[in-house]
Design an enzyme around this catalytic site. Sequence first.
Site, PDB file in Angstrom:
ATOM      1  N   ARG A   1       0.805  -1.223   0.000  1.00 49.89           N
ATOM      2  CA  ARG A   1       0.000   0.000   0.000  1.00 49.89           C
ATOM      3  C   ARG A   1       0.833   1.264   0.000  1.00 49.89           C
ATOM      4  O   ARG A   1       0.363   2.308  -0.405  1.00 49.89           O
ATOM      5  CB  ARG A   1      -0.944  -0.005   1.207  1.00 49.89           C
ATOM      6  CG  ARG A   1      -1.957  -1.112   1.091  1.00 49.89           C
ATOM      7  CD  ARG A   1      -3.056  -1.014   2.112  1.00 49.89           C
ATOM      8  NE  ARG A   1      -3.851  -2.229   2.057  1.00 49.89           N
ATOM      9  CZ  ARG A   1      -3.846  -3.179   2.967  1.00 49.89           C
ATOM     10  NH1 ARG A   1      -3.097  -3.059   4.044  1.00 49.89           N
ATOM     11  NH2 ARG A   1      -4.584  -4.252   2.826  1.00 49.89           N
ATOM     12  N   VAL A   2       2.057   1.184   0.475  1.00 50.64           N
ATOM     13  CA  VAL A   2       2.834   2.426   0.567  1.00 50.64           C
ATOM     14  C   VAL A   2       4.191   2.353  -0.121  1.00 50.64           C
ATOM     15  O   VAL A   2       4.802   3.377  -0.388  1.00 50.64           O
ATOM     16  CB  VAL A   2       3.056   2.842   2.051  1.00 50.64           C
ATOM     17  CG1 VAL A   2       1.769   3.292   2.686  1.00 50.64           C
ATOM     18  CG2 VAL A   2       3.682   1.731   2.853  1.00 50.64           C
TER      19      VAL A   2
END
Lengths: 131, 512
Positions: free
Chosen positions: B374-375
């Site tokens: 996600r990051v």
Amino acid sequence: MAGNRKQIEFAKKLLEISIEDGEVNPERVSAILEELKKNPPAKYPKVLRAYLKLVKKEIKKYTAVLEHSGAISDKAILELGKELFEIYGRRIHVTTKSSEELIAGVRVSVGDDVYENSIISRMQPLRSISL
Amino acid sequence: MSSVVEQIQSEINKLTTNTQKSNVGVITSLADGVANVEGLSGVMFNEMVEFPNNVFGIALNLEEDEVGVVVMGDMSRLKEGDEVKRTEKLLSVPVGKALLGRVTDALGAPLDGKGPINSEETYAVERIAPGIIPRKSVDQPLQTGIMAIDAMIPIGRGQRELIIGDRATGKTTIAIDTIINQSNMNKQGEKSGDPDFRPVYSIYVAIGQKNSNIMRTLKVLEAAGAMDYTVLVTAPAADNPANQYLAPYSGTAMGEWFMENGMDALIIYDDLSKHAVAYRQMSLILKRPSGREAYPGDVFYLHSRLLERSARLNQDSGGGSLTALPIIETQGGDPSAYIPTNVISITDGQVFLDADLFNQGVRPAVSVGTSVSRVGSAAQIKAYKKVAGKVKLQLAQFRELAAFSQFESDLDAKTKSQLETGKRTVEIFKQPASSPIPVEIQTTVLWILQNGFLDDVDVKDMVDATRSIIEYFETRGEAVAAKILSTKSLGDEVVAELKSASEDWKRSFSNS
């Protein structure tokens, strides 16, 4: 444990009414025992056992056991009582017990607290190192 | 005269009095690693308590009349009626660089026979995670050296990326390869003398594993020379549940030291499924109410408070980071069980390993469709992002189309081409264990794939071709690879050199 909850709660109430001026009153305890004998509650032995445990614990709170190796003067016991009153804010009864295992010095137990100044306690760190 | 002497003596006695106060209790019952203690009225939650014979425990259940203490040593040395003392200390472990290269137990005590750990500091095992203010977004890459992960599911420093999959699908291998890659990069970085280089120190926490497996991991790390930058915290299957419960927290405390001192660290929890099982066992014997799958109600908090401690700190807080790679074992490839869903929701993405892919020989068996970071993409270097940008989508499309590959003759040209590219990409991402690939080499491999140099190579020869590319850019093409690493981008000049080197490689590969 969960099954004893009611008996413990009941024993706690008995303890509450056994206390007068912050201490367990022997006359009140006798009266309670008489009353319980006449009208025994459900699971009476369990209630009695729980009551005994709580009473013992309560008495321990205001009773200091002074263990000592060697002689101890009455003056020292009196001083200790005063000192404990300062710490706990209530009257503490001091009882004495001779304990040769201390080698020299004293150990005072009040409830869960233990104050110790003895040879055996000083030797404890050495023992831990050698283990 | 004698009264004067007594008076002075009494003053001396007052000065030299060395009374020790302690708060004590008595063991009332003892079973299954838990001691119920009456007394200890002042004990704190999670406080270490001392039993006789140098045995310690942690106070975990503070009830009205008694305290539930989990014993962390030899229970056979204890008996009912034994005195228990408060230590007034929360459980702490040694921290610092002195731990690097060492193997410790859950309490930070050395197990490797290399003598005591000369650490000057200790950290409490349970600590509050950094708050919102000292944190910073993930913006620096943490390369695993595994092409399938670095290209499609990139991880950044300070991220929590879950590695999830069935038993024997290569979860631990990914973790170990990542540690080895950090060690290789650290050595390279230190050799280069780059003042901006930030080494990554690794902590591997083995929870509930067989001793033989831990030994194998240690041997692999030693053989790769990675132990110089690594700490191994072990709580093997034979250890009591309390130690297995504590080990991840101890490892995190060790990692936090690096983070809080402006350094970067990586922590692997292998694995949190066994950690949850150990906690369940402990909770049940402490008579805590059980919930779903007999886990206690706070099993989510068990993992959330652990993983929240991994973070990237801002410059005002030293700029350090702690990256976490927790591992979870699934049963029958089902990620929807209680513990896996909990940890999936806590982490910043997951690398899902597929048993079917593993059995087909696709290793690492990363399932592209169900894996996500996600990051991490914010942390990828520019050059790598340029070549790896579309790979994940291409590969996910290939997996969908792969079902139709048996009707290949009836397919249109575009689908056929997608299938061909997909097959090649799958082969390119196959990578043997313990051989992480540096990021600059990964970039060249993907650039060569995307620029059609491998279009005429048979799918069955792709693994050889990839190996050949890696060898070429580690030797003859080293200068180009070094340039990619230093510039971190694919400028015109670098691309021209890369093209020329790729043509050179292609000639040598075609002739071989």
